[in-house]
Design an enzyme around this catalytic site. Structure first.
Site, mmCIF file in Angstrom:
data_model
loop_
_atom_site.group_PDB
_atom_site.id
_atom_site.type_symbol
_atom_site.label_atom_id
_atom_site.label_comp_id
_atom_site.label_asym_id
_atom_site.label_seq_id
_atom_site.Cartn_x
_atom_site.Cartn_y
_atom_site.Cartn_z
ATOM 1 C CG ASN A 1 -0.340 -0.381 2.479
ATOM 2 O OD1 ASN A 1 0.183 -1.486 2.613
ATOM 3 N ND2 ASN A 1 -0.353 0.518 3.441
ATOM 4 C CB CYS B 1 0.737 11.950 10.583
ATOM 5 S SG CYS B 1 1.648 13.471 10.389
HETATM 6 C C1 LIG Z 1 -6.569 -0.127 3.206
HETATM 7 C C2 LIG Z 1 -5.865 -1.405 3.425
HETATM 8 C C3 LIG Z 1 -6.320 -2.320 4.385
HETATM 9 C C4 LIG Z 1 -7.480 -2.010 5.304
HETATM 10 O O1 LIG Z 1 -8.705 -2.005 4.633
HETATM 11 P P1 LIG Z 1 -9.966 -1.337 5.363
HETATM 12 O O2 LIG Z 1 -11.109 -1.677 4.460
HETATM 13 O O3 LIG Z 1 -9.699 0.116 5.402
HETATM 14 O O4 LIG Z 1 -10.087 -1.966 6.696
HETATM 15 C C5 LIG Z 1 -5.652 -3.509 4.523
HETATM 16 N N1 LIG Z 1 -4.609 -3.804 3.745
HETATM 17 C C6 LIG Z 1 -4.133 -2.965 2.808
HETATM 18 C C7 LIG Z 1 -2.992 -3.367 1.957
HETATM 19 C C8 LIG Z 1 -4.753 -1.739 2.613
HETATM 20 O O5 LIG Z 1 -4.287 -0.901 1.697
#
Ligand SMILES: *Cc1c(COP(=O)(O)O)cnc(C)c1O
Length: 394
Positions: free
Chosen positions: A150, A323
Site C-alpha cells: 500500500n 502522523c
Molecule cells: C486499506 C488497506 C487495508 C485495510 O482495509 P480497510 O477496508 O480500510 O479496513 C488492509 N490492507 C491494505 C494493503 C490496505 O491498503
C-alpha cells in the site's frame, strides 16, 4: 484539488453511489426476513456475491462479506491459526512490510504462543519466493504475503509463492486490498487459498469488503450472533454497501486493462519528472508496481511538512504513516526496504487514478520540486549535507 491519495481511499464511482442510494431507499428489508422486501434484499446480496466471486474466479460460496480489508485480514489469519493449532502447527510466515491489519494480528498471535517469521523485503520492494520456501517449516500453518504494497505499490510474485505453499501443503493468504480492481487477480491461477479485499480502495463505499476462503477451509468467527454469512459472521448484512461494492468491482474489472495502461503512463510521467529533483529516489521497483503508485524519498526534508505545503497548493498526497500512528517512527515499509531513518522521513506517496490529466501531473511535479527546494532552504540536515558534515545517501 488534485486528489493523489487513492491508496488511502478512493472517491466512489457514480454507478456505485447510485446502487448505494437506490438500494438504501428501496431495498431496505432485512435479508433474513421472509416477506418480499426481505427476500428482494437477499437476492441483491447473493447477486453481489456472485459478481464478486466471478471477478476473482472463485465460487460464490467461497466469498464471505466483511466490513472491509482489516476485518478480512484478521479473520483469515485467525482462522488459519486455529486450524493450525488443532494440528499442533503454530508457525506463521509473513513479511516485514505487511499492512498493520496483518502485522498487529500476528503480534497478538505471538503473545498467544505462535511463532512468526517476518521475511525481509529487498531494496526493490519485493519478497523472494525462494526465501518463503526456506522459511516454511514442518509446523508452518500459514503463509501470508500481500499482493501489492500500500505504500510503495510493489507487486509481489504471488503466483510463485502460492505454488510453493501448495507444494508444501501450507495455507496461503494474501492481503489483496491494493490489487483487486486494479490489476488482474485470479485465485486459481495465483494459487491463493484466502484473500482479503476492500471496496473503498476500488471506488466502492467504505465499510464493505470481503474474504475469499477456498472451499473446505473452516473459518473462525470474529463476530458471534445470528446465522448470517453461513454462520461465519453475525450481523444484519449491509446490503446497499455490499451491492455497491459489487457494482464498483464489476466496473473496475471491465475497464481494468485500459485504465491500467492510462494510469501507468501518468505514473511514469510523474516518476520521470520527480526523479529530476536532486538527491531523490524512487522507492520500490519502477515496473513491478501498481499503475497508480509513485513513492519517492527526498533527502534533507520532512515528509509531513512537504505534504502540508502541498495541501496548501491543492494537492492531496501522503507521506508514510508516521502522523497517523502518532509516533515519530518513519514508515515500517521504507525501513523494511533498507531506507535509513533520515531518508525514510522525507517520503512522499502519490497514488493516482486514471482520471488525472497530464497538466495535473506537471502541476504536481512543479510544486513538489518548489516545495522540496523551499524546505531544504531551512533544513539543518540539508545544511550539514551541503557543508560535507554528513554524506549524501541519495
Ligand atoms: C486499506 C488497506 C487495508 C485495510 O482495509 P480497510 O477496508 O480500510 O479496513 C488492509 N490492507 C491494505 C494493503 C490496505 O491498503
Amino acid at each position: 484539488m488534485i486528489y493523489a491519495d487513492n491508496a488511502a481511499t478512493t472517491r466512489m464511482s457514480d454507478a456505485a453511489l447510485k446502487t448505494l442510494i437506490e438500494l438504501s431507499k428501496e431495498t431496505y428489508g432485512n435479508a433474513s426476513s421472509l416477506y418480499t422486501l426481505g427476500q428482494r434484499a437477499k437476492e441483491v446480496l447473493e447477486k453481489a456475491r456472485a459478481d464478486v466471486a466471478e471477478a476473482i474466479h472463485a465460487q460464490p460460496r467461497e466469498i464471505l462479506f466483511t466490513s472491509g480489508g482489516s476485518e478480512a485480514d484478521n479473520q483469515a489469519i485467525r482462522s488459519a491459526a486455529a486450524l493450525g493449532k488443532a494440528k499442533g502447527k503454530t508457525h506463521i510466515v509473513s513479511s516485514a512490510f505487511e499492512h498493520h491489519a496483518v502485522l498487529h494480528t500476528l503480534a497478538k498471535l505471538e503473545k498467544e504462543g505462535f511463532t512468526v517469521t517476518l521475511l525481509p523485503v529487498h531494496g526493490d520492494g519485493l519478497v523472494r519466493p525462494q526465501e518463503v520456501e526456506e522459511a516454511i517449516r514442518e509446523d508452518t500453518c500459514l503463509v501470508t504475503i500481500m499482493y501489492a504494497n500500500n505504500e510503495i505499490g510493489t507487486i509481489q510474485p504471488i503466483r510463485e509463492i502460492g505454488a510453493i505453499c501448495h507444494a508444501k501443503g501450507v495455507l496461503f493468504h494474501t492481503d489483496a486490498v491494493q490489487a483487486i480492481g486494479h490489476i488482474p487477480v485470479d485465485v486459481e491461477l495465483d494459487n491463493i487459498d484466502m484473500l482479503s479485499a476492500s471496496a473503498h480502495k476500488f471506488h466502492g463505499p467504505k465499510g464493505s469488503g470481503f474474504l475469499y476462503a477456498r472451499k473446505g477451509i473452516r473459518l473462525t468467527n470474529l463476530i458471534e450472533g445470528g446465522a448470517q454469512e453461513r454462520g461465519r459472521r453475525a450481523g444484519t448484512e449491509n446490503v446497499p454497501g455490499l451491492a455497491a461494492m459489487a457494482t464498483a468491482l464489476s466496473e473496475a474489472e471491465a475497464a481494468l486493462e485500459e485504465r491500467a495502461v492510462v494510469t501507468a503512463a501518468k505514473r511514469d510521467r510523474l516518476i520521470q519528472g520527480l526523479s529530476e529533483i536532486p538527491h531523490s529516489a524512487l522507492n520500490g521497483d519502477a515496473k513491478k508496481r501498481l499503475p497508480s503508485n509513485v513513492n519517492f524519498c527526498f533527502e534533507g526534508i520532512e515528509g509531513e511538512s512537504l505534504l502540508l505545503l502541498l495541501d496548501d497548493r491543492g494537492i492531496a498526497a501522503s507521506s508514510g504513516s508516521a502522523c497517523t500512528s502518532g509516533s515519530l517512527d518513519p514508515s515500517h515499509v521504507l525501513l523494511a526496504i533498507g531506507r535509513v531513518h533520515d531518508v525514510a522521513h522525507g517520503s512522499l506517496r502519490l497514488s493516482i487514478s486514471d482520471d488525472i490529466t497530464d497538466e495535473e501531473v506537471d502541476y504536481i511535479v512543479r510544486n513538489v520540486r518548489e516545495v522540496v527546494e523551499y524546505l531544504r532552504g531551512f533544513s539543518p540536515i540539508w545544511r550539514d549535507l551541503c557543508a560535507g558534515k554528513k554524506e549524501f545517501i541519495l
